[in-house]
Motif scaffolding. Structure first.
Motif, PDB file in Angstrom:
ATOM      1  N   LEU A  18      12.253  15.006   2.733  1.00  0.00           N
ATOM      2  CA  LEU A  18      11.051  15.444   3.446  1.00  0.00           C
ATOM      3  C   LEU A  18       9.866  15.575   2.492  1.00  0.00           C
ATOM      4  CD1 LEU A  18      12.608  18.131   5.792  1.00  0.00           C
ATOM      5  CD2 LEU A  18      11.402  16.090   6.551  1.00  0.00           C
ATOM      6  N   ALA A  19      10.133  16.082   1.290  1.00  0.00           N
ATOM      7  CA  ALA A  19       9.058  16.200   0.301  1.00  0.00           C
ATOM      8  C   ALA A  19       8.482  14.830  -0.044  1.00  0.00           C
ATOM      9  CB  ALA A  19       9.587  16.898  -0.953  1.00  0.00           C
ATOM     10  N   ARG A  20       9.355  13.844  -0.171  1.00  0.00           N
ATOM     11  CA  ARG A  20       8.865  12.473  -0.421  1.00  0.00           C
ATOM     12  C   ARG A  20       7.985  11.998   0.729  1.00  0.00           C
ATOM     13  NH1 ARG A  20      13.278   8.374  -1.068  1.00  0.00           N
ATOM     14  NH2 ARG A  20      11.582   7.081  -1.834  1.00  0.00           N
ATOM     15  N   ARG A  21       8.413  12.296   1.943  1.00  0.00           N
ATOM     16  CA  ARG A  21       7.622  11.871   3.104  1.00  0.00           C
ATOM     17  C   ARG A  21       6.288  12.616   3.153  1.00  0.00           C
ATOM     18  NH1 ARG A  21       9.474   9.333   7.998  1.00  0.00           N
ATOM     19  NH2 ARG A  21       7.949   9.566   9.680  1.00  0.00           N
ATOM     20  N   MET A  22       6.307  13.912   2.842  1.00  0.00           N
ATOM     21  CA  MET A  22       5.063  14.687   2.804  1.00  0.00           C
ATOM     22  C   MET A  22       4.090  14.098   1.788  1.00  0.00           C
ATOM     23  SD  MET A  22       6.689  18.532   2.971  1.00  0.00           S
ATOM     24  CE  MET A  22       5.129  19.373   2.630  1.00  0.00           C
ATOM     25  N   GLN A  23       4.622  13.661   0.670  1.00  0.00           N
ATOM     26  CA  GLN A  23       3.786  13.138  -0.400  1.00  0.00           C
ATOM     27  C   GLN A  23       3.228  11.756  -0.078  1.00  0.00           C
ATOM     28  OE1 GLN A  23       5.478  11.663  -4.292  1.00  0.00           O
ATOM     29  NE2 GLN A  23       4.620  13.568  -5.030  1.00  0.00           N
ATOM     30  N   SER A  24       4.019  10.921   0.581  1.00  0.00           N
ATOM     31  CA  SER A  24       3.611   9.535   0.778  1.00  0.00           C
ATOM     32  C   SER A  24       2.974   9.270   2.136  1.00  0.00           C
ATOM     33  CB  SER A  24       4.813   8.602   0.599  1.00  0.00           C
ATOM     34  OG  SER A  24       5.799   8.880   1.581  1.00  0.00           O
ATOM     35  N   GLU A  25       3.508   9.906   3.191  1.00  0.00           N
ATOM     36  CA  GLU A  25       3.049   9.594   4.538  1.00  0.00           C
ATOM     37  C   GLU A  25       2.506  10.804   5.281  1.00  0.00           C
ATOM     38  OE1 GLU A  25       6.073   7.544   6.823  1.00  0.00           O
ATOM     39  OE2 GLU A  25       7.124   7.019   4.982  1.00  0.00           O
TER      40      GLU A  25
ATOM     41  N   ALA B 264       2.751  -2.801   5.807  1.00  0.00           N
ATOM     42  CA  ALA B 264       2.334  -2.072   4.615  1.00  0.00           C
ATOM     43  C   ALA B 264       0.962  -1.441   4.813  1.00  0.00           C
ATOM     44  CB  ALA B 264       2.313  -3.015   3.419  1.00  0.00           C
ATOM     45  N   ARG B 265       0.112  -2.071   5.623  1.00  0.00           N
ATOM     46  CA  ARG B 265      -1.207  -1.505   5.887  1.00  0.00           C
ATOM     47  C   ARG B 265      -1.082  -0.175   6.619  1.00  0.00           C
ATOM     48  NH1 ARG B 265      -3.829  -6.028   8.418  1.00  0.00           N
ATOM     49  NH2 ARG B 265      -3.572  -6.978   6.360  1.00  0.00           N
ATOM     50  N   GLU B 266      -0.151  -0.102   7.581  1.00  0.00           N
ATOM     51  CA  GLU B 266       0.080   1.165   8.283  1.00  0.00           C
ATOM     52  C   GLU B 266       0.489   2.255   7.305  1.00  0.00           C
ATOM     53  OE1 GLU B 266      -0.074   2.267  11.365  1.00  0.00           O
ATOM     54  OE2 GLU B 266      -0.544   0.486  12.546  1.00  0.00           O
ATOM     55  N   ALA B 267       1.388   1.919   6.381  1.00  0.00           N
ATOM     56  CA  ALA B 267       1.827   2.909   5.387  1.00  0.00           C
ATOM     57  C   ALA B 267       0.669   3.319   4.485  1.00  0.00           C
ATOM     58  CB  ALA B 267       2.967   2.334   4.553  1.00  0.00           C
ATOM     59  N   ASN B 268      -0.208   2.380   4.154  1.00  0.00           N
ATOM     60  CA  ASN B 268      -1.379   2.690   3.330  1.00  0.00           C
ATOM     61  C   ASN B 268      -2.293   3.677   4.053  1.00  0.00           C
ATOM     62  OD1 ASN B 268      -2.996   2.174   0.924  1.00  0.00           O
ATOM     63  ND2 ASN B 268      -4.407   1.048   2.251  1.00  0.00           N
ATOM     64  N   TRP B 269      -2.484   3.489   5.359  1.00  0.00           N
ATOM     65  CA  TRP B 269      -3.316   4.414   6.122  1.00  0.00           C
ATOM     66  C   TRP B 269      -2.689   5.810   6.168  1.00  0.00           C
ATOM     67  CZ3 TRP B 269      -3.659   0.580  10.820  1.00  0.00           C
ATOM     68  CH2 TRP B 269      -4.452  -0.498  10.466  1.00  0.00           C
ATOM     69  N   GLN B 270      -1.363   5.867   6.346  1.00  0.00           N
ATOM     70  CA  GLN B 270      -0.697   7.163   6.384  1.00  0.00           C
ATOM     71  C   GLN B 270      -0.823   7.879   5.045  1.00  0.00           C
ATOM     72  OE1 GLN B 270       0.612   8.884   8.834  1.00  0.00           O
ATOM     73  NE2 GLN B 270       0.253   7.335  10.388  1.00  0.00           N
ATOM     74  N   ALA B 271      -0.655   7.119   3.956  1.00  0.00           N
ATOM     75  CA  ALA B 271      -0.794   7.719   2.629  1.00  0.00           C
ATOM     76  C   ALA B 271      -2.217   8.232   2.423  1.00  0.00           C
ATOM     77  CB  ALA B 271      -0.435   6.696   1.553  1.00  0.00           C
ATOM     78  N   LEU B 272      -3.206   7.454   2.856  1.00  0.00           N
ATOM     79  CA  LEU B 272      -4.602   7.882   2.730  1.00  0.00           C
ATOM     80  C   LEU B 272      -4.850   9.152   3.531  1.00  0.00           C
ATOM     81  CD1 LEU B 272      -7.580   7.623   2.051  1.00  0.00           C
ATOM     82  CD2 LEU B 272      -7.795   5.876   3.829  1.00  0.00           C
ATOM     83  N   TRP B 273      -4.324   9.207   4.742  1.00  0.00           N
ATOM     84  CA  TRP B 273      -4.538  10.390   5.578  1.00  0.00           C
ATOM     85  C   TRP B 273      -3.910  11.644   4.944  1.00  0.00           C
ATOM     86  CZ3 TRP B 273      -7.956  11.729   8.785  1.00  0.00           C
ATOM     87  CH2 TRP B 273      -7.775  12.779   9.697  1.00  0.00           C
ATOM     88  N   THR B 274      -2.751  11.467   4.348  1.00  0.00           N
ATOM     89  CA  THR B 274      -2.116  12.595   3.654  1.00  0.00           C
ATOM     90  C   THR B 274      -2.964  13.048   2.475  1.00  0.00           C
ATOM     91  OG1 THR B 274       0.087  11.812   4.290  1.00  0.00           O
ATOM     92  CG2 THR B 274      -0.032  13.333   2.439  1.00  0.00           C
TER      93      THR B 274
END
Length: 589
Positions: free
Chosen positions: A538-545, A163-173
């Motif tokens: 893809l839009a969901r992925r763009m928004q979250s990661e 989950a930490r990895e996903a948090n970093w990806q969301a932050l970077w986006t």
């Protein structure tokens, strides 16, 4: 299912078991409705349960009713519902949950300031993970990148490694979309400052030496994981987020593309249904009033990301003007033109199919090719894509020919391309000196593969003629559009198409069965349905990661990858069409 709603459903189950046994309480009926995806009905039933109960249990049912409204895509109903709960009647957990629901609803409605006011000052452990994520979203929506980063960083210790990895990806986006402070930032937290500095480097197109200096200053920083994408040339950064969290389709609902738009819409709505209750809502904006008016309507409806437009001309117009929101376009710009920051082109380019054909042929060692393609822009593009990819793999094109789209008899052009005239001439020369030659001329012997740049109407005529001229045993490829003629006419031809069309077993085949009632009948409409389905995901992925260049995303239309032109392209598999009643080549092979 989204974690927040899963937690809410579990709470509903616990609450239901605490009640006296009855035939079916409103709470049990609400839980069943939510399980079926009927969230509006679930909200109504939870409100009934709240009216029939007193104390803290009634408040919990009201909170579940509000949660169900959010899942139903009706954030406007949350505030009026929660206003019926006197703050003094709520315990600390319920108070924090109510504030969080208000904030999520207001953020969906595009009211980031109101969302910030609704958020509790702090969260107890059960709500901290969700609360800090919402706080970060609100702060980024308000343009405060430093505060939003601090909230994401504060969330890190509460998460598992995955989950930490996903948090970093969301932050970077989020950092890619947000306005950034100029100069150095003294946040009092080296992790926060490191993220901001890295985002500034990415935004400014920093040279390698600057990136290496950042790495040396922050050797253990989680942002190190973003360096490979950062060092790729021309990698697109998302556009600033100014709207809500939902998506809007920009489509022509009338005119010649209306049926295509309907297929795309059906696919996107199917993906929305499959994504679960917490997935972003999807609105549809008609392009008839104009591109600018459709964008404004989408923003007013609470969209934070646009999907579309579908017409190439509209995508070009969008690229030429300042973007209002991050946009996943459903077509491409002209070759050589890079999209602006925040615009990601994606579509069903036949060039992807031609490149896949060249890859498949090269993988089989078939490197000497003939190209037979129709005249005009479409034919030239697929021919060029096949040629370029084959040459990149060490192959070469020995000869090419073009045909007019209205052609019915291709024999003259095919005989020249296959060098049958030369074969016939040699036969005559041998006969003149008394040597008996084979009656039928054979195609040139130095060819491994043929690429036909044709649609269905031409392909169903070209392929039998190729077989008649004894070329049926040469590996022959065509774009997906050719396959629409069906295997009865094209048995033996190899095509590269979307997995949605090709896969007969496995997860996609199972999904096709699930979606059989909404999947269109025609092959072309099915590809557009798959395009809409992939676009929503893809839009969901763009928004979250975010979408990092080079990372492959599996989809219904293919394996999707951002390439050097900053656009999403499909990597496809190829298959040989099998005729129901195969026959030998007419030429006698």
């Amino acid at each position: 299912m989204n974690t927040a709603f899963h937690r809410a459903a579990l709470l509903a189950l616990l609450l239901h078991t605490a009640l006296p046994a009855m035939a079916e309480s409103p709470a049990a009926a609400a839980q069943a409705a939510a399980a079926r995806g009927e969230y509006r009905e679930a909200s109504r039933l939870y409100q009934d349960a709240a009216r029939q109960t007193k104390g803290g249990l009634a408040a919990d049912y009201s909170l579940l009713a509000a949660e169900s409204l959010l899942a139903a895509g009706e954030p406007a109903g949350v505030d009026p519902l929660l206003q019926k709960l006197p703050p003094a009647s709520l315990d600390n957990r319920q108070f924090q949950r109510a504030g969080l629901l208000r904030a999520r609803a207001r953020l969906q409605l595009g009211d980031a300031s109101g969302a910030l006011q609704a958020l509790p000052a702090s969260f107890d452990a059960p709500l901290a993970v969700e609360g800090l994520a919402v706080r970060a979203q609100v702060q980024f929506a308000l343009g405060d990148a430093v505060a939003g980063t601090a909230s994401r960083v504060a969330r890190d210790p509460l998460l598992s490694p995955e989950a930490r990895e996903a948090n970093w990806q969301a932050l970077w986006t989020e950092l890619g979309r947000a306005p950034l402070p100029e100069g150095s930032v003294n946040s009092g937290n080296t992790l926060v400052s490191g993220w901001i500095e890295l985002a500034q480097l990415a935004r400014g197109g920093a040279p390698l030496v600057a990136v290496e200096a950042w790495r040396a200053s922050h050797p253990d920083h989680p942002g190190v994981s973003q360096l490979p994408a950062l060092l790729l040339p021309d990698s697109p950064a998302p556009a600033p987020l100014v709207g809500g969290r939902d998506f809007a389709l920009l489509l022509p609902l009338s005119g010649p593309l209306a049926s295509a738009a309907q297929a795309v819409r059906a696919g996107a709505e199917a993906a929305r249904q499959q994504a679960g209750p917490q997935a972003p809502a999807l609105s549809v904006q008609d392009l008839a009033p104009g591109l600018e008016a459709a964008q404004q309507a989408a923003i007013t409806a609470g969209a934070g990301l646009l999907i579309g437009p579908l017409r190439k001309e509209d995508v070009a117009a969008l690229a030429a003007s300042p973007l209002r929101l991050p946009t996943l376009a459903l077509n491409y710009l002209d070759a050589g033109r890079s999209p602006p920051t925040g615009l990601t082109p994606f579509g069903l380019a036949p060039e992807d199919e031609a490149r896949a054909a060249a890859e498949d042929a090269a993988n089989a060692g078939q490197l000497r090719a003939l190209i037979f393609s129709q005249q005009g822009d479409w034919g030239e593009r697929v021919a060029q894509a096949f040629r370029s990819q084959l040459e990149a793999r060490g192959g070469r094109v020995l000869a090419e020919a073009r045909f007019a789209p209205a052609t019915v008899d291709f024999s003259t052009s095919l005989k020249q391309l296959l060098a049958l005239d030369a074969s016939e001439q040699r036969g005559k020369q041998l006969a003149n000196i008394g040597i008996r030659a084979e009656a039928a001329a054979r195609p040139r012997g130095d060819v491994d593969v043929i690429f036909i740049g044709a649609r269905a109407a031409q392909a169903k005529l070209i392929w039998p003629q190729l077989r008649y001229f004894r070329a049926g045993r040469i590996a022959t490829y065509a774009p997906a559009a050719a396959a629409d003629a069906g295997p009865a006419d094209l048995g033996g031809l190899r095509v590269c198409d979307a997995p949605w069309r090709l896969d007969t077993t496995g997860p996609l085949a199972d999904l096709r069965g699930t979606l059989a009632t909404v999947n269109p009948r025609s092959p072309d409409a099915q590809r557009l349905f798959a395009l809409g389905y992939d676009a929503y995901n893809l839009a969901r992925r763009m928004q979250s990661e975010g979408l990092a260049p080079g990372n492959a995303v599996p989809g219904l239309t293919g394996e999707l990858v951002i390439e050097a032109d900053a656009a999403l392209h499909r990597r496809l598999s190829c298959t040989t069409l099998v005729a129901p009643n195969p026959v030998s080549d007419e030429g006698g092979e």
